[in-house]
Write a protein that holds these residues in place. Structure first.
Motif, short mmCIF file in Angstrom:
data_model
loop_
_atom_site.label_atom_id
_atom_site.label_comp_id
_atom_site.label_asym_id
_atom_site.label_seq_id
_atom_site.Cartn_x
_atom_site.Cartn_y
_atom_site.Cartn_z
N LEU A 1 0.84 -1.21 0.00
CA LEU A 1 0.00 0.00 0.00
C LEU A 1 0.87 1.25 0.00
N VAL A 2 1.91 1.22 0.79
CA VAL A 2 2.82 2.38 0.83
C VAL A 2 3.49 2.56 -0.54
N ALA A 3 3.88 1.48 -1.14
CA ALA A 3 4.50 1.55 -2.48
C ALA A 3 3.52 2.11 -3.51
N LEU A 4 2.26 1.72 -3.40
CA LEU A 4 1.25 2.26 -4.31
C LEU A 4 1.03 3.75 -4.08
N TYR B 1 2.13 9.42 -5.94
CA TYR B 1 2.90 10.66 -5.82
C TYR B 1 3.83 10.85 -7.01
N ALA B 2 4.48 9.78 -7.44
CA ALA B 2 5.41 9.87 -8.58
C ALA B 2 4.66 10.23 -9.86
N ALA B 3 3.49 9.64 -10.07
CA ALA B 3 2.70 9.95 -11.26
C ALA B 3 2.26 11.41 -11.25
N ARG B 4 1.83 11.89 -10.09
CA ARG B 4 1.44 13.30 -9.98
C ARG B 4 2.62 14.21 -10.24
N LEU B 5 3.77 13.84 -9.72
CA LEU B 5 4.97 14.66 -9.90
C LEU B 5 5.36 14.74 -11.38
N ASN C 1 -1.65 11.61 -21.52
CA ASN C 1 -1.15 10.30 -21.11
C ASN C 1 -0.70 10.31 -19.65
N LEU C 2 -0.04 11.38 -19.25
CA LEU C 2 0.40 11.49 -17.86
C LEU C 2 -0.79 11.61 -16.91
N GLN C 3 -1.80 12.34 -17.34
CA GLN C 3 -3.01 12.47 -16.53
C GLN C 3 -3.73 11.12 -16.41
N ASP C 4 -3.78 10.38 -17.49
CA ASP C 4 -4.37 9.04 -17.45
C ASP C 4 -3.58 8.13 -16.51
N ALA C 5 -2.26 8.24 -16.55
CA ALA C 5 -1.42 7.44 -15.67
C ALA C 5 -1.71 7.76 -14.20
N CYS C 6 -1.96 9.03 -13.91
CA CYS C 6 -2.33 9.43 -12.54
C CYS C 6 -3.63 8.76 -12.13
N ARG C 7 -4.61 8.81 -13.01
CA ARG C 7 -5.92 8.20 -12.70
C ARG C 7 -5.79 6.70 -12.47
N VAL C 8 -5.02 6.03 -13.31
CA VAL C 8 -4.83 4.59 -13.17
C VAL C 8 -4.12 4.28 -11.86
N SER C 9 -3.08 5.03 -11.56
CA SER C 9 -2.34 4.82 -10.32
C SER C 9 -3.25 5.01 -9.10
N GLN C 10 -4.08 6.03 -9.12
CA GLN C 10 -5.00 6.28 -8.02
C GLN C 10 -6.04 5.16 -7.92
N ALA C 11 -6.51 4.67 -9.05
CA ALA C 11 -7.50 3.59 -9.05
C ALA C 11 -6.90 2.30 -8.49
N VAL C 12 -5.67 2.01 -8.85
CA VAL C 12 -5.00 0.81 -8.34
C VAL C 12 -4.82 0.92 -6.82
N LEU C 13 -4.42 2.10 -6.36
CA LEU C 13 -4.29 2.31 -4.91
C LEU C 13 -5.63 2.13 -4.22
N GLN C 14 -6.69 2.71 -4.76
CA GLN C 14 -8.00 2.61 -4.12
C GLN C 14 -8.48 1.16 -4.08
N LYS C 15 -8.22 0.41 -5.15
CA LYS C 15 -8.61 -1.00 -5.17
C LYS C 15 -7.88 -1.77 -4.08
N ALA C 16 -6.59 -1.51 -3.94
CA ALA C 16 -5.79 -2.19 -2.92
C ALA C 16 -6.27 -1.81 -1.51
N ILE C 17 -6.64 -0.55 -1.33
CA ILE C 17 -7.17 -0.10 -0.04
C ILE C 17 -8.48 -0.83 0.26
N ASP C 18 -9.35 -0.89 -0.73
CA ASP C 18 -10.64 -1.58 -0.56
C ASP C 18 -10.43 -3.05 -0.19
N GLU C 19 -9.50 -3.68 -0.88
CA GLU C 19 -9.25 -5.11 -0.62
C GLU C 19 -8.58 -5.35 0.72
N SER C 20 -7.84 -4.37 1.23
CA SER C 20 -7.13 -4.55 2.50
C SER C 20 -8.08 -4.54 3.70
#
Length: 99
Positions: free
Chosen positions: A10-13, A18-22, A47-66
């Motif tokens: 989760l911390v890595a996600l 943060y890296a995608a936003r940066l 493309n960078l904005q899409d990468a941010c959205r995907v990264s945030q979605a992956v994090l949210q999914k992992a949070i939900d599953e945790s």
């Protein structure tokens, strides 16, 4: 603040978010006002904005599953996650480590 045992994944996600936003922020800073962008620069920004959205979605999914959000609450979990990621950010982003 409640001490939450956060999985490393989760911390890595959070760090990847943060890296995608940066990367997006740096792209905007480097290329000036959006209205002046060429089609190629605009596409790269999209493309960078899409990468941010995907990264945030992956994090949210992992949070939900945790199940941690249900156990500790959204605000408490997010604060703990930001704090844990913040401790690792200087070394992750290439800045000198202050420890």
């Amino acid at each position: 603040m409640v001490d939450i045992e956060l999985p490393r994944g989760l911390v890595a996600l959070q760090l990847s978010v943060y890296a995608a936003r940066l990367r997006l922020v740096e792209h905007v800073r480097a290329n000036g006002p959006v209205r002046d962008w060429s089609p190629g620069t605009d596409a790269e920004g999209a493309n960078l904005q899409d990468a941010c959205r995907v990264s945030q979605a992956v994090l949210q999914k992992a949070i939900d599953e945790s199940g941690l959000e249900q156990k500790h609450g959204r605000r408490t979990l997010r604060r703990a996650l930001r704090a844990a990621a913040g401790l690792q950010m200087p070394s992750q982003l290439g800045a000198p480590d202050s420890t």
